[in-house]
Design an enzyme around this catalytic site. Structure first.
Site, PDB file in Angstrom:
ATOM      1  N   HIS A  82       0.851  -1.190   0.000  1.00 28.68           N
ATOM      2  CA  HIS A  82       0.000   0.000   0.000  1.00 28.68           C
ATOM      3  C   HIS A  82       0.889   1.243   0.000  1.00 28.68           C
ATOM      4  O   HIS A  82       1.922   1.279   0.646  1.00 28.68           O
ATOM      5  CB  HIS A  82      -0.893   0.018   1.243  1.00 28.68           C
ATOM      6  CG  HIS A  82      -2.094   0.909   1.085  1.00 28.68           C
ATOM      7  ND1 HIS A  82      -3.305   0.460   0.594  1.00 28.68           N
ATOM      8  CD2 HIS A  82      -2.261   2.222   1.337  1.00 28.68           C
ATOM      9  CE1 HIS A  82      -4.169   1.460   0.562  1.00 28.68           C
ATOM     10  NE2 HIS A  82      -3.566   2.548   1.004  1.00 28.68           N
ATOM     11  N   ASP A 161     -13.780   3.012   7.388  1.00 24.25           N
ATOM     12  CA  ASP A 161     -12.846   3.733   6.515  1.00 24.25           C
ATOM     13  C   ASP A 161     -13.558   4.224   5.252  1.00 24.25           C
ATOM     14  O   ASP A 161     -13.265   5.316   4.757  1.00 24.25           O
ATOM     15  CB  ASP A 161     -11.642   2.856   6.136  1.00 24.25           C
ATOM     16  CG  ASP A 161     -10.613   3.658   5.340  1.00 24.25           C
ATOM     17  OD1 ASP A 161     -10.195   4.723   5.814  1.00 24.25           O
ATOM     18  OD2 ASP A 161     -10.247   3.231   4.224  1.00 24.25           O
ATOM     19  N   ARG A 168     -12.872  12.730   4.551  1.00 22.58           N
ATOM     20  CA  ARG A 168     -11.548  13.362   4.687  1.00 22.58           C
ATOM     21  C   ARG A 168     -11.154  14.043   3.386  1.00 22.58           C
ATOM     22  O   ARG A 168     -10.578  15.136   3.384  1.00 22.58           O
ATOM     23  CB  ARG A 168     -10.493  12.307   5.052  1.00 22.58           C
ATOM     24  CG  ARG A 168     -10.535  11.912   6.509  1.00 22.58           C
ATOM     25  CD  ARG A 168      -9.681  10.702   6.760  1.00 22.58           C
ATOM     26  NE  ARG A 168      -8.278  10.930   6.484  1.00 22.58           N
ATOM     27  CZ  ARG A 168      -7.443  10.006   5.979  1.00 22.58           C
ATOM     28  NH1 ARG A 168      -7.878   8.788   5.705  1.00 22.58           N
ATOM     29  NH2 ARG A 168      -6.185  10.298   5.764  1.00 22.58           N
ATOM     30  N   SER A 183      -6.508   4.565   8.527  1.00 23.51           N
ATOM     31  CA  SER A 183      -7.164   4.313   7.242  1.00 23.51           C
ATOM     32  C   SER A 183      -6.458   3.166   6.501  1.00 23.51           C
ATOM     33  O   SER A 183      -7.084   2.187   6.081  1.00 23.51           O
ATOM     34  CB  SER A 183      -7.122   5.596   6.396  1.00 23.51           C
ATOM     35  OG  SER A 183      -7.455   5.322   5.063  1.00 23.51           O
ATOM     36  N   LYS A 187      -7.764  -1.229   6.571  1.00 22.52           N
ATOM     37  CA  LYS A 187      -8.051  -1.987   5.332  1.00 22.52           C
ATOM     38  C   LYS A 187      -7.142  -3.207   5.247  1.00 22.52           C
ATOM     39  O   LYS A 187      -7.571  -4.304   4.917  1.00 22.52           O
ATOM     40  CB  LYS A 187      -7.802  -1.108   4.095  1.00 22.52           C
ATOM     41  CG  LYS A 187      -8.858  -0.050   3.863  1.00 22.52           C
ATOM     42  CD  LYS A 187      -8.723   0.599   2.492  1.00 22.52           C
ATOM     43  CE  LYS A 187      -7.624   1.620   2.358  1.00 22.52           C
ATOM     44  NZ  LYS A 187      -7.816   2.874   3.051  1.00 22.52           N
TER      45      LYS A 187
HETATM   46  N1  URA Z   1      -4.188   5.617   1.559  1.00 20.99           N
HETATM   47  C1  URA Z   1      -5.225   5.285   2.387  1.00 20.99           C
HETATM   48  O1  URA Z   1      -5.798   4.217   2.263  1.00 20.99           O
HETATM   49  N2  URA Z   1      -5.574   6.160   3.324  1.00 20.99           N
HETATM   50  C2  URA Z   1      -4.965   7.322   3.516  1.00 20.99           C
HETATM   51  O2  URA Z   1      -5.328   8.058   4.418  1.00 20.99           O
HETATM   52  C3  URA Z   1      -3.893   7.684   2.657  1.00 20.99           C
HETATM   53  C4  URA Z   1      -3.524   6.799   1.671  1.00 20.99           C
END
Ligand code: URA
Length: 433
Positions: A82, A161, A168, A183, A187
């Site tokens: 990620h 989220d 956000r 966040s 996930k």
């Molecule tokens: N990626 C995400 O999933 N969340 C964030 O806040 C920033 C990048």
């Protein structure tokens, strides 16, 4: 317990206890809290911050706001990657099929465009028919059959989220260590993975441009992973200029396809190979980093990674016939060349401003319900350290809508100097705790 009282506490800079955090997230995930109150909590956290203990509890509450996917019946390593977000960052789209072709299961839950940055889901959904809202059963079946699946947060997986992310985006509350940590990690912890490669962006196109903040975020992400027994490798990488040669939803899919066929831009190819190589090491599919890179390069060059991409696109209801002539899809009304006004060497690119110009072209959202235009794009013909002569094309814009002072705004994002010592690092640091 009362949501408004908890809100007041955070507004006044006080620490929230576990019960208060759990209560707020549970209420948000159940849809009991109106958007304006969720947004107020996000702003209070953004301004007042959170202790590492609060961040850990927030992450836990967000992870448990939905189901935690159990992949234990699927043999083999389950590893994901990620990024904290950038402009032109399409690594996930190349890396997921590449790593799957190397024998790693990649259960990937991604996000949409956020602030000035692009989102993997929006890019994938520019493929006609492609669906990112699959059920958990479909998600698991695809991983079992093909070794990968790419979805978004749903009402069943990481629902808190899903709600907080889109608010956000519209309330200027993205650039916060506790909010980014919770966040991303909620996930990832819901995916059922054993390992994670994190790409923390540094530079003027990242959410936390300075090194100190980026290191704080890296530590926060690593701590959360380790607390949850997840193997982790974190890479701090450059976002002082866009990644690859273009930014925009459809053009990034096309560039990803080229990269999957071994014809991608050097920076994108290099970063993807490095991150996928760390996934292979974590999965014990290679003994050394160089050996992993060699295997992965082979999979780009022999067509196996691209084949995996086509299989998953088809499985997620996408129309693969568009890849016969991908440049023909989504022809923009206008293609505008942005010409250099002087000669010299490009010494800086204001990446965040470029990202916001793309948002205004339709490549991202200013409001929660804004529709994405898949055709909107910016091509970068010259990047940092490259020489230009006045009159050369610096960028080409694809647009279906007018943007006031477009040329002036884009020219202001690029500094052309007489000389420039190129000190570009694509990868600043790799941390394996
Ligand atoms: N990626 C995400 O999933 N969340 C964030 O806040 C920033 C990048």
């Amino acid at each position: 317990m009362n949501y408004t009282t908890i809100l007041e506490k955070k507004r006044d800079g006080l620490r929230l206890n576990s019960r208060e955090i759990d209560f707020c997230i549970d209420e948000i995930a159940r849809g009991h809290v109106p958007d304006y109150q969720v947004s107020a909590l996000l702003m209070a956290i953004y301004i007042q911050g959170m202790t590492p203990q609060e961040t850990a509890r927030l992450t836990r509450a967000m992870t448990h706001s939905g189901e935690i996917i159990d992949l234990s019946d699927i043999p083999g390593p389950k590893i994901d990657k990620h990024s904290t977000g950038g402009v032109g960052d399409k690594v996930s789209i190349v890396l997921a099929p590449l790593a799957a072709a190397a024998g790693i299961n990649v259960p990937m839950i991604s996000g949409r465009s956020l602030g000035h940055t692009g989102g993997t889901l929006d890019k994938l959904e520019s493929i006609p028919g492609f669906r990112t809202d699959l059920s958990i059963e479909e998600f698991k079946t695809n991983i079992k059959d093909l070794g990968l699946c790419l979805i978004g947060q749903t009402k069943d997986v990481a629902p808190a989220d899903k709600i907080m992310y889109s608010l956000r985006d519209a309330t200027a509350t993205v650039s916060s260590v506790p909010l980014i940590t919770s966040s991303i990690m909620s996930k990832k912890l819901a995916e059922g993975i054993n390992g994670l490669v994190l790409d923390v962006k540094i530079g003027n196109g990242s959410f936390l441009p300075d090194m100190d903040k980026a290191e704080q975020l890296t530590q926060s992400l690593i701590d959360t992973a380790m607390l949850n027994d997840l193997k982790v490798t974190a890479m701090l990488t450059d976002m002082d200029q866009p990644l690859g040669d273009c930014a925009g939803n459809w053009v990034e899919i096309v560039e990803s396809v080229n990269t999957l066929q071994g014809k991608g831009p050097q920076d994108l190819t290099e970063l993807t190979l490095a991150q996928a190589a760390h996934m292979m090491l974590m999965a014990e599919k290679a003994e050394t980093f160089d050996q992993a890179k060699e295997t992965l390069t082979g999979l780009l060059n022999n067509g196996k990674a691209y084949e995996k991409f086509l299989q998953i696109v088809e499985r997620q209801y996408g129309d693969i016939s568009v890849f016969e002539n991908p440049e023909e899809l989504y022809q923009p009304a206008q293609k505008i060349s942005i010409l250099a006004q002087e000669s010299g060497i490009i010494s800086s690119m204001q990446t965040r401003d470029i990202g916001y110009i793309l948002v205004d072209l339709g490549g991202g959202r200013r409001h929660v319900h804004d529709k994405i235009d898949p055709a909107a794009a910016i091509w970068f013909h010259r990047k940092k350290g490259e020489a230009v002569i006045a009159g050369d094309t610096l960028m080409t814009v694809y647009t279906n809508r007018p943007v006031k002072d477009l040329e002036k705004k884009l020219l202001e994002t690029v500094t052309i100097s007489e000389e420039f010592n190129l000190d570009n690092h694509l990868i600043y640091k790799t941390i394996k705790p």
